[in-house]
Design a protein around this motif. Sequence first.
Motif, PDB file in Angstrom:
ATOM      1  N   ASN A 160      40.149  31.214  10.065  1.00  0.00           N
ATOM      2  CA  ASN A 160      38.840  30.722  10.531  1.00  0.00           C
ATOM      3  C   ASN A 160      38.765  30.709  12.053  1.00  0.00           C
ATOM      4  OD1 ASN A 160      38.005  30.299   7.889  1.00  0.00           O
ATOM      5  ND2 ASN A 160      38.808  28.218   7.824  1.00  0.00           N
ATOM      6  N   GLU A 161      39.850  30.341  12.703  1.00  0.00           N
ATOM      7  CA  GLU A 161      39.882  30.317  14.165  1.00  0.00           C
ATOM      8  C   GLU A 161      39.667  31.710  14.748  1.00  0.00           C
ATOM      9  OE1 GLU A 161      43.281  29.779  17.619  1.00  0.00           O
ATOM     10  OE2 GLU A 161      43.473  28.648  15.742  1.00  0.00           O
ATOM     11  N   LEU A 162      40.347  32.725  14.166  1.00  0.00           N
ATOM     12  CA  LEU A 162      40.213  34.088  14.672  1.00  0.00           C
ATOM     13  C   LEU A 162      38.834  34.675  14.362  1.00  0.00           C
ATOM     14  CD1 LEU A 162      43.734  35.528  13.766  1.00  0.00           C
ATOM     15  CD2 LEU A 162      42.932  34.709  15.971  1.00  0.00           C
ATOM     16  N   LYS A 163      38.294  34.329  13.204  1.00  0.00           N
ATOM     17  CA  LYS A 163      36.954  34.809  12.878  1.00  0.00           C
ATOM     18  C   LYS A 163      35.919  34.247  13.846  1.00  0.00           C
ATOM     19  CE  LYS A 163      37.455  35.901   7.968  1.00  0.00           C
ATOM     20  NZ  LYS A 163      37.010  35.586   6.590  1.00  0.00           N
ATOM     21  N   ASN A 164      36.090  32.990  14.234  1.00  0.00           N
ATOM     22  CA  ASN A 164      35.165  32.393  15.211  1.00  0.00           C
ATOM     23  C   ASN A 164      35.245  33.095  16.565  1.00  0.00           C
ATOM     24  OD1 ASN A 164      34.247  30.505  13.354  1.00  0.00           O
ATOM     25  ND2 ASN A 164      35.803  28.992  13.909  1.00  0.00           N
ATOM     26  N   LEU A 165      36.393  33.721  16.851  1.00  0.00           N
ATOM     27  CA  LEU A 165      36.550  34.460  18.103  1.00  0.00           C
ATOM     28  C   LEU A 165      36.078  35.905  17.989  1.00  0.00           C
ATOM     29  CD1 LEU A 165      40.101  33.183  19.190  1.00  0.00           C
ATOM     30  CD2 LEU A 165      37.876  32.486  20.108  1.00  0.00           C
TER      31      LEU A 165
END
Length: 314
Positions: free
Chosen positions: A257-262
């Motif tokens: 989720n963190e990488l998708k938000n980036l």
Amino acid sequence: MQLEPYISDLLYRYECVTVPGFGSFLTRRTSATIHDTTHAFYPPKKVVFFNQQIQENDGLLARYIADVEKIPYEDALQVIEKRVAYLKSYLVAGDAIVFENIGSLSLNKESNMVFEPSYSFNYLTDAFGLGQFTAPEIAREVAKPAATITKPETPVVPIAEKKRQSRGYLKYAAVGLIAITVGGLVASNHYSKQIEAHNQLAQETANAQLEAKIQEATFVINSPLPAVTLNVKKQYGNYHIVAGAFRLEANSDKKVNELKNLGFEARKIGTNKYGLHEVVYASYQTREEATRSLLDIKKTHNKEAWLLVKTIKE
């Protein structure tokens, strides 16, 4: 400065380590093997090759040296250039170059580099701790022929006496056969009637239960929901840029989720042999595309990201 230790470290994690202006060390995975004569078992390993044609700098070796030695990237490039000039002069002089735990290089009559890999070292991390061993040959027993059984001889009885004995036996046998036949017919008819009655009762019960369930499940939808079409983009490719591996699956979900938000096309690609959940920035069809993206990620986001080649069933 010696380049061998840095090249050796990178061969554990990458399939291609390029020395700018010199050539590239490539690896290929081989399966476990068994020697037919010595019965020696060899674990799977990475076999190292050398390609003189791939000399363009991809930044991998220089950045690794800069990180380890805590020096600027440009200084690391200068170190590599000096070492390459020394190695080439050594080869031109007719000497062979030995890269510890990697192999040796020399020039042939056509002035082409000839590489002889070292077979005493294994860069495959999946085979860590596995060594060569020899198993004794299995001795197989030959089945022995079965012993011959000798039947006892039948006593000889005169023909006239045998006829008299057989006539008496035939009388009693005929009476017994008639009694058995009549009794069997009576029992068979009775048993068949019981089976038929049981089957009919079971069929009626099943039909009644089925009809009741159909009546309970019958309903009408007056306003059905509209159909929804989802366009899902599948990620294909065997080249993955690894962001990390996590013991807890909840942590891997958090990382995705963190990488998708980036803005990354992050996902999980399953677990490795150690039970860790692997998370990747993205997956790619070709090595070139994955390498370009890896260099960009190392510059802007994570220096520890690395390229994994793995076939995943979509």
